[in-house]
Design a protein around this motif. Structure first.
Motif, short mmCIF file in Angstrom:
data_model
loop_
_atom_site.label_atom_id
_atom_site.label_comp_id
_atom_site.label_asym_id
_atom_site.label_seq_id
_atom_site.Cartn_x
_atom_site.Cartn_y
_atom_site.Cartn_z
N UNK A 5 0.78 -1.29 0.06
CA UNK A 5 0.07 0.03 0.00
C UNK A 5 0.86 1.47 -0.12
N UNK A 6 0.24 2.39 -0.27
CA UNK A 6 0.87 3.61 -0.21
C UNK A 6 0.95 4.13 1.26
N UNK A 7 1.99 3.63 1.88
CA UNK A 7 2.28 4.01 3.43
C UNK A 7 3.66 4.26 3.78
N UNK A 8 3.87 5.42 4.37
CA UNK A 8 5.25 5.76 4.57
C UNK A 8 5.34 5.17 6.15
N UNK A 9 6.13 3.87 6.07
CA UNK A 9 6.39 3.24 7.48
C UNK A 9 7.49 3.87 8.09
N UNK A 10 7.34 3.92 9.53
CA UNK A 10 8.45 3.85 10.45
C UNK A 10 9.17 2.37 10.91
N UNK A 11 10.33 2.59 11.58
CA UNK A 11 10.71 1.29 12.21
C UNK A 11 9.60 0.64 13.05
N UNK A 12 9.56 -0.51 13.28
CA UNK A 12 8.56 -1.58 13.75
C UNK A 12 8.88 -1.08 15.49
N UNK A 13 7.79 -1.05 16.07
CA UNK A 13 8.11 -0.90 17.62
C UNK A 13 8.85 -2.00 18.27
N UNK A 14 9.71 -1.52 19.16
CA UNK A 14 10.60 -2.97 19.93
C UNK A 14 9.68 -3.70 20.71
N UNK A 15 10.18 -4.83 21.11
CA UNK A 15 9.52 -5.79 21.87
C UNK A 15 9.32 -5.14 23.31
N UNK A 21 3.13 -0.97 26.16
CA UNK A 21 1.69 -0.56 25.63
C UNK A 21 0.64 -1.66 25.77
N UNK A 22 0.98 -2.97 25.71
CA UNK A 22 -0.01 -3.75 26.00
C UNK A 22 -0.17 -3.92 27.37
N UNK A 23 0.68 -3.67 28.24
CA UNK A 23 0.55 -3.57 29.75
C UNK A 23 -0.27 -2.51 29.98
N UNK A 24 -0.07 -1.33 29.44
CA UNK A 24 -0.71 -0.04 29.75
C UNK A 24 -2.19 0.31 29.49
N UNK A 34 -2.00 -3.93 17.91
CA UNK A 34 -0.68 -4.11 18.26
C UNK A 34 0.12 -4.68 17.20
N UNK A 35 -0.34 -5.37 16.26
CA UNK A 35 0.17 -6.20 15.01
C UNK A 35 0.67 -4.80 14.07
N UNK A 36 -0.17 -3.86 14.07
CA UNK A 36 0.22 -2.64 13.10
C UNK A 36 1.49 -1.87 13.69
N UNK A 37 1.55 -2.02 15.26
CA UNK A 37 2.50 -1.23 15.73
C UNK A 37 3.80 -2.16 15.67
N UNK A 38 3.70 -3.45 15.57
CA UNK A 38 5.06 -4.23 15.32
C UNK A 38 5.47 -4.26 13.94
N UNK A 39 4.50 -3.72 13.10
CA UNK A 39 5.08 -3.61 11.70
C UNK A 39 5.59 -1.96 11.67
N UNK A 40 4.93 -1.01 12.13
CA UNK A 40 5.31 0.35 11.85
C UNK A 40 4.72 1.12 13.01
N UNK A 41 5.88 1.65 13.72
CA UNK A 41 5.60 2.24 15.01
C UNK A 41 5.51 3.74 14.35
N UNK A 56 -0.10 7.72 12.05
CA UNK A 56 -0.03 6.65 13.17
C UNK A 56 0.58 7.22 14.18
N UNK A 57 0.19 7.54 15.54
CA UNK A 57 1.06 7.76 16.59
C UNK A 57 1.79 6.62 17.05
N UNK A 58 3.56 6.93 17.34
CA UNK A 58 4.36 6.01 17.83
C UNK A 58 3.86 5.64 19.17
N UNK A 59 4.40 4.44 19.92
CA UNK A 59 3.84 4.17 21.01
C UNK A 59 4.05 5.09 22.21
N UNK A 60 5.25 5.77 22.10
CA UNK A 60 5.49 6.83 23.16
C UNK A 60 4.53 7.90 22.99
N UNK A 61 3.88 8.22 22.11
CA UNK A 61 2.88 9.19 21.95
C UNK A 61 1.56 8.96 22.28
#
Length: 139
Positions: A5-15, A21-24, A34-41, A56-61
């Protein structure tokens, strides 16, 4: 998921980020989020519906917004913001029923009364990511 797809991806979220984020966040969120974040954070691409662009906001945001109750905006209680359009629209899970429902766009100035459904659920939302309105009509 987004590779064709036409998507500008960032690095995946780290483990570690994914575990945090799963805990919070509420355990009722769809696994596809969570699968989406594992593909592009983070990342950006078109949507075939209003607001026509998604950042898409990264995990930290997302964690900052969640922990601060949407940056101390009580009018946004019941929404879990995970992105925006890059301008003045937020994209959020509508959690007002206690469970993640529709994905909505919210005008940051007008507030929750402006909430408009983008997709009825997260799976439908993901199917639209990276597609323009023209592309989506052809699918």
């Amino acid at each position: 998921m987004l590779e064709t797809r036409n998507w500008f991806a960032k690095q995946p979220a780290s483990e570690g980020e994914l575990a945090e984020i799963r805990h919070a966040l509420p355990t009722t969120l769809p696994l596809a989020y969570f699968d989406l974040l594992a593909e592009t954070n983070g990342g950006e691409g078109p949507l075939p519906v209003n607001p026509y662009n998604f950042c898409l906001d990264p995990v930290v945001t997302v964690l900052d917004a969640f922990r601060s109750r949407n940056y101390d905006r009580p009018d946004l209680d019941g929404f879990l913001v995970f992105g925006g359009d890059g301008s003045r629209e937020l994209i959020a899970f509508d959690m007002r029923s206690g469970l993640p429902g529709a994905i909505v766009t919210i005008d940051m100035v007008v507030g929750p009364e402006s909430a408009e459904i983008v997709a009825s659920n997260f799976d439908q939302f993901v199917s639209m990511l990276g597609h323009s309105s023209e592309d989506y009509r052809r699918l």
